[in-house]
Write a protein that holds these residues in place. Structure first.
Motif, mmCIF file in Angstrom:
data_model
loop_
_atom_site.group_PDB
_atom_site.id
_atom_site.type_symbol
_atom_site.label_atom_id
_atom_site.label_comp_id
_atom_site.label_asym_id
_atom_site.label_seq_id
_atom_site.Cartn_x
_atom_site.Cartn_y
_atom_site.Cartn_z
ATOM 1 N N PHE A 53 -6.054 5.346 35.500
ATOM 2 C CA PHE A 53 -5.894 6.300 36.597
ATOM 3 C C PHE A 53 -6.650 5.879 37.858
ATOM 4 N N VAL A 54 -7.245 4.666 37.864
ATOM 5 C CA VAL A 54 -7.925 4.186 39.074
ATOM 6 C C VAL A 54 -6.861 3.806 40.100
ATOM 7 N N VAL A 55 -6.782 4.618 41.154
ATOM 8 C CA VAL A 55 -5.786 4.410 42.208
ATOM 9 C C VAL A 55 -6.332 5.066 43.481
ATOM 10 N N ASP A 56 -5.757 4.787 44.637
ATOM 11 C CA ASP A 56 -6.335 5.249 45.908
ATOM 12 C C ASP A 56 -6.732 6.736 45.910
ATOM 13 N N PRO A 57 -5.815 7.663 45.563
ATOM 14 C CA PRO A 57 -6.188 9.080 45.672
ATOM 15 C C PRO A 57 -7.286 9.498 44.690
ATOM 16 N N THR A 58 -7.232 9.018 43.436
ATOM 17 C CA THR A 58 -8.258 9.444 42.467
ATOM 18 C C THR A 58 -9.616 8.890 42.872
ATOM 19 N N TYR A 59 -9.634 7.650 43.393
ATOM 20 C CA TYR A 59 -10.904 7.095 43.858
ATOM 21 C C TYR A 59 -11.454 7.942 45.010
ATOM 22 N N ALA A 60 -10.577 8.271 45.966
ATOM 23 C CA ALA A 60 -11.024 9.071 47.120
ATOM 24 C C ALA A 60 -11.481 10.463 46.686
ATOM 25 N N MET A 61 -10.811 11.037 45.667
ATOM 26 C CA MET A 61 -11.206 12.370 45.185
ATOM 27 C C MET A 61 -12.616 12.338 44.602
ATOM 28 N N VAL A 62 -12.894 11.317 43.779
ATOM 29 C CA VAL A 62 -14.224 11.212 43.154
ATOM 30 C C VAL A 62 -15.282 10.869 44.203
ATOM 31 N N ALA A 63 -14.916 9.990 45.161
ATOM 32 C CA ALA A 63 -15.875 9.599 46.209
ATOM 33 C C ALA A 63 -16.277 10.807 47.061
ATOM 34 N N GLY A 64 -15.434 11.807 47.100
ATOM 35 C CA GLY A 64 -15.730 12.991 47.892
ATOM 36 C C GLY A 64 -16.532 14.052 47.152
ATOM 37 N N ARG A 65 -16.892 13.799 45.887
ATOM 38 C CA ARG A 65 -17.638 14.800 45.104
ATOM 39 C C ARG A 65 -19.040 14.296 44.769
ATOM 40 N N THR A 66 -19.976 15.225 44.692
ATOM 41 C CA THR A 66 -21.355 14.844 44.354
ATOM 42 C C THR A 66 -21.807 15.498 43.049
ATOM 43 N N ASP A 67 -20.893 16.171 42.348
ATOM 44 C CA ASP A 67 -21.295 16.942 41.164
ATOM 45 C C ASP A 67 -20.731 16.376 39.865
ATOM 46 N N LEU A 68 -20.476 15.063 39.848
ATOM 47 C CA LEU A 68 -19.837 14.482 38.658
ATOM 48 C C LEU A 68 -20.774 13.496 37.941
ATOM 49 N N ASP A 69 -22.063 13.678 38.047
ATOM 50 C CA ASP A 69 -23.003 12.750 37.406
ATOM 51 C C ASP A 69 -23.012 12.877 35.881
ATOM 52 N N ASP A 70 -22.804 14.093 35.398
ATOM 53 C CA ASP A 70 -22.805 14.294 33.949
ATOM 54 C C ASP A 70 -21.558 13.660 33.333
ATOM 55 N N PRO A 71 -21.715 12.786 32.296
ATOM 56 C CA PRO A 71 -20.556 12.066 31.731
ATOM 57 C C PRO A 71 -19.434 12.974 31.234
ATOM 58 N N ALA A 72 -19.805 14.045 30.514
ATOM 59 C CA ALA A 72 -18.757 14.934 29.976
ATOM 60 C C ALA A 72 -18.014 15.636 31.106
ATOM 61 N N ARG A 73 -18.760 16.022 32.134
ATOM 62 C CA ARG A 73 -18.158 16.689 33.292
ATOM 63 C C ARG A 73 -17.193 15.738 34.006
ATOM 64 N N PHE A 74 -17.631 14.483 34.201
ATOM 65 C CA PHE A 74 -16.758 13.509 34.865
ATOM 66 C C PHE A 74 -15.509 13.246 34.025
ATOM 67 N N ARG A 75 -15.706 13.137 32.704
ATOM 68 C CA ARG A 75 -14.573 12.843 31.812
ATOM 69 C C ARG A 75 -13.497 13.916 31.937
ATOM 70 N N ARG A 76 -13.912 15.181 31.906
ATOM 71 C CA ARG A 76 -12.933 16.272 32.013
ATOM 72 C C ARG A 76 -12.264 16.265 33.386
ATOM 73 N N TYR A 77 -13.056 16.025 34.415
ATOM 74 C CA TYR A 77 -12.496 16.004 35.775
ATOM 75 C C TYR A 77 -11.496 14.864 35.913
ATOM 76 N N TRP A 78 -11.893 13.673 35.427
ATOM 77 C CA TRP A 78 -11.071 12.464 35.592
ATOM 78 C C TRP A 78 -9.764 12.572 34.822
ATOM 79 N N LEU A 79 -9.831 13.051 33.569
ATOM 80 C CA LEU A 79 -8.620 13.154 32.747
ATOM 81 C C LEU A 79 -7.660 14.196 33.333
ATOM 82 N N THR A 80 -8.209 15.285 33.859
ATOM 83 C CA THR A 80 -7.345 16.310 34.459
ATOM 84 C C THR A 80 -6.715 15.789 35.747
ATOM 85 N N ALA A 81 -7.571 15.224 36.630
ATOM 86 C CA ALA A 81 -7.060 14.760 37.927
ATOM 87 C C ALA A 81 -6.132 13.561 37.748
#
Lengths: 272, 100
Positions: free
Chosen positions: A114-142
């Protein structure tokens, strides 16, 4: 954390990802339609267009591959060209790697799809994804949501190809969406510098084949902003503060006080 | 088969600095540049789209696309909402095509 609190947190990240994804998917829809239309109207075929969305998940590389396939290019030429066009994913992956570091093996091997321009930009715009489980859920959903929407819209484009009129509206949506994602980065001086240099080089190097101009533009923008950042005394102090705040945020997020970490990171971000 | 091989190459690009050679092992100088990647990449993508549009064999009328993206930039700057600029750009394009 109680079971109820954990369940609420999970739903929160999924909801955040869906909220972030909705406008992005809307912006990408015309581009996905265009790929479906292009495939269906060329010798490559509608099936190849949809399959390219499943396998490649990257609009510019898909358009390039479909064009080459329709022209009867050799397998090696198609694979090499697609690799060059998608070379920027290497940079995105390097930037996203901290989020993948403490993840399970299956996630580190499969989720980079899922590494592609929009998903990268979405994550780059967030500061609350440091926790691995939180990032995993966010990344899989997005990422999963984006892929599903992308494939569906490509298929729709292929189906509607015979009746859709030729319109610039299909081509203007993707750059407009990238523009919308770019604007928040222009608040920082380094961001403005990186953007201006990249844009100028992209125009100057537009004659280069197979996306090499874009790659050169990205490299020039990143190098210039990095060098300028290193030359500015205040930015050195800021970057030191950033790394300190980030590590504080990470360690705090790993423990239970996630909100403290988020506010620390947010404060630092606005300061920079 | 060709698309499958292209997918393998693309997945390699996506995973090599995550799974095989993690990016935190990269030299510090390279890592310092990564925060500047997003604005550079996004600006490069927009500029590339503009140049492609203005090419003689481009897919659209350049004037309409420039106007649509100018309106999108204005809306993005004022609203900071990711969907509104896209809707504005598409609306400007459709209206301009209908009128021309």
């Amino acid at each position: 954390m109680s079971i109820t609190e954990r369940h609420t947190a999970r739903r929160g990240e999924v909801a955040t990802a869906v909220r972030d994804l909705a406008p992005v998917a809307l912006g990408l829809a015309p581009f996905a339609l265009l790929i479906g239309v292009t495939g269906a109207r060329s010798a490559a075929g509608a099936g190849s267009a949809v399959l390219s969305s499943v396998l490649l998940l990257g609009g510019s590389a898909q358009l390039t591959a479909l064009t080459l396939l329709a022209g009867g290019a050799a397998t090696g030429a198609v694979v090499a060209t697609v690799a060059v066009v998608n070379a920027r994913f290497l940079l995105y992956a390097a930037a996203l790697e901290p989020h993948f570091r403490d993840q399970p093996a299956w996630f580190r091997w499969l989720a980079p799809h899922f590494v592609v321009d929009p998903t990268y930009a979405m994550v780059a715009g967030r500061t609350d994804l440091d926790d691995p489980a939180r990032f995993r859920r966010y990344w899989l959903t997005a990422g999963g949501g984006l892929a599903a929407a992308w494939i569906a819209m490509t298929a729709l484009g292929a189906v509607l190809a015979p009746v859709l009129p030729a319109s610039a509206a299909l081509t203007v949506a993707a750059p407009a969406m990238f523009l919308a994602m770019l604007v928040p980065h222009l608040r920082a001086r380094a961001g403005r510098l990186a953007a201006v240099v990249a844009a100028v080089v992209a125009v100057a190097a537009a004659g280069l084949p197979d996306g090499l101009g874009l790659l050169a533009a990205i490299a020039a923008g990143v190098v210039t902003a990095t060098v300028a950042d290193g030359l500015t005394p205040t930015s050195t102090a800021t970057s030191t503060a950033t790394s300190t705040a980030t590590s504080t945020a990470t360690s705090t997020a790993t423990s239970t006080a996630t909100s403290t970490a988020t506010s620390t990171a947010t404060t630092d971000r606005s300061a920079s | 088969m060709t698309l499958l091989l292209a997918a393998v190459a693309t997945h390699g690009l996506r995973t090599v600095l995550i799974t095989l050679v993690p990016a935190h092992r990269l030299p510090a100088l390279l890592r310092r540049g990564l925060p500047h990647l997003a604005p550079a990449a996004l600006a490069g993508l927009v500029a590339t789209a503009l140049v492609t549009t203005s090419a003689p064999s481009g897919p659209a009328v350049p004037g309409i696309t420039y106007a649509a993206l100018a309106v999108a930039a204005l809306v993005a700057w004022r609203s900071r909402h990711p969907a509104l600029p896209v809707l504005a750009a598409v609306a400007v394009t459709v209206v301009a095509e209908v009128l021309s």
